[in-house]
Scaffold this active site. Structure first.
Site, PDB file in Angstrom:
ATOM      1  N   ARG A 149       0.869  -1.172   0.000  1.00  0.00           N
ATOM      2  CA  ARG A 149       0.000   0.000   0.000  1.00  0.00           C
ATOM      3  C   ARG A 149       0.908   1.225   0.000  1.00  0.00           C
ATOM      4  O   ARG A 149       2.001   1.207   0.572  1.00  0.00           O
ATOM      5  CB  ARG A 149      -0.894   0.015   1.247  1.00  0.00           C
ATOM      6  CG  ARG A 149      -1.825  -1.187   1.376  1.00  0.00           C
ATOM      7  CD  ARG A 149      -2.619  -1.106   2.668  1.00  0.00           C
ATOM      8  NE  ARG A 149      -3.522  -2.247   2.838  1.00  0.00           N
ATOM      9  CZ  ARG A 149      -3.221  -3.376   3.467  1.00  0.00           C
ATOM     10  NH1 ARG A 149      -2.013  -3.508   4.016  1.00  0.00           N
ATOM     11  NH2 ARG A 149      -4.099  -4.357   3.565  1.00  0.00           N
ATOM     12  N   LYS A 173      -2.014  -2.519   8.009  1.00  0.00           N
ATOM     13  CA  LYS A 173      -3.226  -2.139   8.730  1.00  0.00           C
ATOM     14  C   LYS A 173      -3.294  -2.860  10.068  1.00  0.00           C
ATOM     15  O   LYS A 173      -2.874  -3.999  10.189  1.00  0.00           O
ATOM     16  CB  LYS A 173      -4.466  -2.483   7.896  1.00  0.00           C
ATOM     17  CG  LYS A 173      -4.683  -1.548   6.706  1.00  0.00           C
ATOM     18  CD  LYS A 173      -6.006  -1.849   6.021  1.00  0.00           C
ATOM     19  CE  LYS A 173      -6.285  -0.844   4.904  1.00  0.00           C
ATOM     20  NZ  LYS A 173      -7.576  -1.126   4.233  1.00  0.00           N
ATOM     21  N   HIS A 241      -1.777   2.558  -6.297  1.00  0.00           N
ATOM     22  CA  HIS A 241      -2.701   1.446  -6.048  1.00  0.00           C
ATOM     23  C   HIS A 241      -2.864   0.569  -7.291  1.00  0.00           C
ATOM     24  O   HIS A 241      -3.067  -0.643  -7.184  1.00  0.00           O
ATOM     25  CB  HIS A 241      -4.055   1.973  -5.589  1.00  0.00           C
ATOM     26  CG  HIS A 241      -4.755   1.041  -4.648  1.00  0.00           C
ATOM     27  ND1 HIS A 241      -4.217   0.661  -3.434  1.00  0.00           N
ATOM     28  CD2 HIS A 241      -5.942   0.386  -4.751  1.00  0.00           C
ATOM     29  CE1 HIS A 241      -5.038  -0.168  -2.825  1.00  0.00           C
ATOM     30  NE2 HIS A 241      -6.086  -0.348  -3.597  1.00  0.00           N
ATOM     31  N   ARG A 244      -0.133  -1.859  -7.161  1.00  0.00           N
ATOM     32  CA  ARG A 244      -0.426  -2.910  -6.178  1.00  0.00           C
ATOM     33  C   ARG A 244      -1.359  -3.956  -6.804  1.00  0.00           C
ATOM     34  O   ARG A 244      -1.155  -5.158  -6.644  1.00  0.00           O
ATOM     35  CB  ARG A 244      -1.066  -2.283  -4.941  1.00  0.00           C
ATOM     36  CG  ARG A 244      -1.535  -3.279  -3.868  1.00  0.00           C
ATOM     37  CD  ARG A 244      -1.942  -2.502  -2.620  1.00  0.00           C
ATOM     38  NE  ARG A 244      -2.832  -3.232  -1.731  1.00  0.00           N
ATOM     39  CZ  ARG A 244      -2.421  -4.065  -0.774  1.00  0.00           C
ATOM     40  NH1 ARG A 244      -1.127  -4.285  -0.611  1.00  0.00           N
ATOM     41  NH2 ARG A 244      -3.299  -4.667   0.016  1.00  0.00           N
ATOM     42  N   HIS A 267      -3.786  -8.947   3.368  1.00  0.00           N
ATOM     43  CA  HIS A 267      -5.237  -9.007   3.505  1.00  0.00           C
ATOM     44  C   HIS A 267      -5.609  -9.922   4.665  1.00  0.00           C
ATOM     45  O   HIS A 267      -5.133 -11.052   4.746  1.00  0.00           O
ATOM     46  CB  HIS A 267      -5.885  -9.544   2.222  1.00  0.00           C
ATOM     47  CG  HIS A 267      -5.895  -8.570   1.103  1.00  0.00           C
ATOM     48  ND1 HIS A 267      -6.104  -8.918  -0.216  1.00  0.00           N
ATOM     49  CD2 HIS A 267      -5.736  -7.219   1.095  1.00  0.00           C
ATOM     50  CE1 HIS A 267      -6.072  -7.844  -0.977  1.00  0.00           C
ATOM     51  NE2 HIS A 267      -5.849  -6.807  -0.213  1.00  0.00           N
ATOM     52  N   TYR A 276      -8.974 -10.613  -7.426  1.00  0.00           N
ATOM     53  CA  TYR A 276      -7.931 -10.720  -8.444  1.00  0.00           C
ATOM     54  C   TYR A 276      -8.090 -11.968  -9.297  1.00  0.00           C
ATOM     55  O   TYR A 276      -7.559 -12.044 -10.400  1.00  0.00           O
ATOM     56  CB  TYR A 276      -6.546 -10.683  -7.788  1.00  0.00           C
ATOM     57  CG  TYR A 276      -6.284  -9.363  -7.119  1.00  0.00           C
ATOM     58  CD1 TYR A 276      -6.073  -8.209  -7.872  1.00  0.00           C
ATOM     59  CD2 TYR A 276      -6.277  -9.248  -5.739  1.00  0.00           C
ATOM     60  CE1 TYR A 276      -5.862  -6.990  -7.265  1.00  0.00           C
ATOM     61  CE2 TYR A 276      -6.065  -8.031  -5.117  1.00  0.00           C
ATOM     62  CZ  TYR A 276      -5.865  -6.903  -5.888  1.00  0.00           C
ATOM     63  OH  TYR A 276      -5.667  -5.690  -5.288  1.00  0.00           O
TER      64      TYR A 276
END
Length: 295
Positions: A149, A173, A241, A244, A267, A276
């Site tokens: 990210r 995150k 992004h 990514r 994730h 994806y």
């Protein structure tokens, strides 16, 4: 805000490690729901299926986007599940109400050839000399090598990339750390960046005179747009992004396991990564249509 709602927010912070930003978003959503319930003469803790439907109708009447409606409904559903699991009510009406349908939008990506062009142009500029081109090349190599990210990329500490390690430590995150393998090209680019930059004035790999002390996301995005133009690509098509997304899609197209891609992207839920596979399917269909003799 009711005591039950406050208990729910406390549970989210303690048990699910939700960030202050997430907690504040939940608070706003529950407040919005509470206002609709009060207008209907109901307390939010006792709301039923009809009240949740009225909540959706009120958001739609205000012209809120479907994504916003679904996000708010998701917060209310989670609140209802909490009340049910905590024994504060005997049913869970959130499971009975569907949010507004929204068209699935697939991530925008670059082809492998387009990424190569970006990397080549950045590499050539870095080899010509200068701290700024060297930094830009290192940023791009790390971004595509690890699918980071942009916030993770620009805030990498100096210690994240170490000559003695073949992987970099990325803090994502929820303040969770993950190891992301480094390509040899990325390692070379970082070494060249460090040599051109000199000793870092602070703890960041990409220091800058900003409030944060490191390069900002906006500054890197602008550099990437300029690089896209130099590579002959539409600037509107290129962003951190998008790279990514390209990282993840290119891995899957070349046979990577979905769980591996999930880990590399950081994730928490594999369903986030599964989008994806749709991009990969579109790629395979395009190849089939272009190459099959009967297509």
């Amino acid at each position: 805000m009711s005591l039950a709602a406050e208990a729910f927010l406390e549970m989210m912070a303690v048990e699910h490690d939700a960030s202050p930003h997430t907690i504040e978003a939940y608070r706003r959503d529950l407040t919005c729901f509470d206002e609709v319930c009060r207008a209907r003469g109901v307390v939010s803790e006792a709301a039923g299926e009809a009240d949740l439907s009225a909540f959706l109708q009120s958001m739609s009447a205000r012209g809120e986007a479907k994504t916003t409606q679904n996000r708010r409904l998701s917060a209310v559903r989670r609140f209802m599940r909490f009340l049910y699991a905590d024994g504060r009510r005997g049913d869970d009406p959130g499971a009975l109400v569907d949010g507004p349908k929204r068209p699935k939008s697939l991530p925008k990506i670059l082809s492998m050839d387009e990424v190569r062009r970006l990397l080549t142009v950045a590499e050539e500029a870095a080899e010509a000399g200068g701290a700024a081109p060297a930094r830009r090349s290192a940023l791009l190599e790390l971004l595509y090598a690890g699918g980071l990210r942009v916030s993770e990329l620009v805030s990498l500490p100096e210690s994240a990339v170490n000559d003695k390690r073949e992987a970099m430590i990325v803090r994502g995150k929820g303040d969770k750390e993950r190891l992301v393998p480094l390509t040899e090209a990325a390692r070379r680019a970082v070494a060249r960046h460090r040599a051109a930059r000199g000793p870092s004035p602070n703890r960041y790999l990409f220091p800058a005179r900003s409030r944060e002390g490191h390069l900002t996301r906006q500054a890197f995005a602008r550099e990437l747009k300029a690089l896209a133009a130099a590579a002959g690509l539409p600037a509107a098509k290129v962003s951190p992004h998008v790279l990514r997304h390209a990282f993840a899609t290119h891995l899957l197209v070349n046979g990577a396991d979905l769980r591996v891609v999930q880990t590399l992207l950081g994730h928490q839920d594999i369903s986030t990564t599964e989008i994806y596979t749709h991009v990969q399917s579109d790629h395979l269909v395009a190849v089939l249509n272009d190459c099959h003799p009967l297509a």
